[in-house]
Design a protein around this motif. Structure first.
Motif, mmCIF file in Angstrom:
data_model
loop_
_atom_site.group_PDB
_atom_site.id
_atom_site.type_symbol
_atom_site.label_atom_id
_atom_site.label_comp_id
_atom_site.label_asym_id
_atom_site.label_seq_id
_atom_site.Cartn_x
_atom_site.Cartn_y
_atom_site.Cartn_z
ATOM 1 N N ARG A 1 4.926 -4.282 -5.152
ATOM 2 C CA ARG A 1 4.493 -5.259 -4.237
ATOM 3 C C ARG A 1 5.779 -5.535 -3.291
ATOM 4 O O ARG A 1 5.938 -6.553 -2.635
ATOM 5 N N VAL B 1 -2.113 -10.293 -8.444
ATOM 6 C CA VAL B 1 -1.849 -10.040 -6.971
ATOM 7 C C VAL B 1 -2.629 -11.445 -6.219
ATOM 8 O O VAL B 1 -3.606 -11.667 -6.579
ATOM 9 N N GLY C 1 3.044 -13.017 1.388
ATOM 10 C CA GLY C 1 2.570 -12.354 0.382
ATOM 11 C C GLY C 1 1.132 -12.292 -0.163
ATOM 12 O O GLY C 1 0.903 -11.947 -1.377
#
Lengths: 253, 253
Positions: A39, A97, A130
């Motif tokens: 990530r 995610v 994000g």
């Protein structure tokens, strides 16, 4: 700002193309786990329609334009590929995610099959927080034809250029672009004419491997290389190690 | 080209605002039947979030911006109101209306709570082919705050202006804008200050009736009148007969 990666999951990778919207959930969960442990980059995901959407698009001929009779095909095609998109988003969220689905029909305007309006600033804003936007090949409105199909590959090139991405990857069910059974390590405009690349054997209204290479050569013209590799190599692509696939880039000047 | 009608269904009209995403399917089917028998105009539908989305938006404070911790609120809020949108689209399609859902998160960019990018040419293209786009109040990305809520009312004013609509209606669960229990037949900027309009008693992060009037006065400044009426009067509004509600327009020069 972190580097933006644009990654495409081929429709053949996440569905069984011989069925009708046969989603490969096990494969989706494998891919989601790979993405969940890496990530460090901003990521934009695009997926093909595979067997969700292609049959409807072909049945209603929405890529040939709207005649009046085939208008319900816009909804039917969009609903099929949106159901696949929901499965991709669910698999990613299950793996931790922060994925959100974005449907091209909702924002795109095309002209004769090519995108002429496609906002990406909100997509960039998502990645800065994000969020992983998940887009897909879709039917979109076309001001010349009424409607057309915009492939995942066209979306990849548009997004990569608009987001100034330097890492563009396409995960497929083959090891790369093949010639006589071997992977061609690098393709540019100077050698593409010597390649004899086969079309897809299944239902695909977006041009198969030849369409993909044409899209990616246009991206290479803009100075952005792209990588085609087997889906099992997604981790290696994201890590920047060898994926054993094909790089499509600009020829030597 | 036929006249474009922009019609909003208030969130209180299609959900029970005291519950959590309690969709009023019976009401949706009534409305769908009204729209199905009147197909002479191009129609764009917008609906509020009601009890689908407002609770999540408030819980995660997504209208105050993204802090890192509340990022999942974007997905949660969007998913809730999208589920309501799917119910609206399903009801319309069941009644024979060629409806397609359009999610503002997918295309909008806001700045400090106001839309700064929102493509509408594909929406116009849809209406030209008899498709009824169905939009909704939504969380969207905001380049100042990270995220914000764009109300159905803000969407109505944006769409009406962009599509040059001359018929803008807002169906609510009251007969119009009320003063001392009576409908105020016409509101413009010269009399709005004399009105004491109450806020909504339920969870609503978008400003209730006062926010609605402020949006519609801005639309009136641009020369477009709008109509607020009880949901039972949708047919009369579409037919151009009296709906007994409030018209919001530009003051006398």
């Amino acid at each position: 700002m972190t580097e933006t990666v644009v990654l495409k999951l081929g429709g053949s990778v996440i569905t069984d193309k011989s069925g009708e919207c046969a989603i490969d959930h096990a494969r989706l969960h494998e891919v989601a786990e790979e993405l969940a442990v890496r990530r460090d980059s901003a990521l934009v995901l695009v997926h093909g329609a595979g067997s969700c959407g292609h049959p409807e698009a072909r049945r209603y001929r929405v890529n040939d334009g709207l005649t009046g009779e085939n208008v319900p095909g816009v909804y039917e095609t969009h609903a099929a590929v949106s159901s696949l998109n929901a499965a991709v988003v669910d698999a990613l969220r299950d793996a931790g995610v922060e994925a959100i689905g974005i449907h091209p029909l909702d924002l795109a305007l095309a002209q004769d099959g090519r995108l002429v309006s496609f906002e990406t600033r909100h997509i960039a804003e998502m990645t800065e927080h994000g969020i992983v936007p998940v887009l897909h090949g879709d039917v979109v409105m076309d001001r010349l034809r009424g409607s057309c199909i915009v492939s995942g590959d066209q979306l990849v090139t548009h997004l990569a250029a608009a987001l100034a991405s330097r890492r563009v990857g396409l995960a497929t069910d083959v090891a790369g672009v093949l010639r006589n059974g071997s992977v061609v390590p690098r393709i540019d405009r100077s050698i593409v004419k010597t390649l004899d690349v086969g079309g897809s054997g299944n239902t695909d209204v977006t041009g198969g491997m030849q369409g993909k290479i044409a899209e990616l050569l246009a991206l290479a013209d803009a100075g952005i290389d792209s990588h085609i590799f087997h889906v099992s190599k997604i981790g290696r692509f994201l890590d920047g190690t060898g994926h054993g696939g094909t790089i499509i880039g600009r020829g030597m000047p």
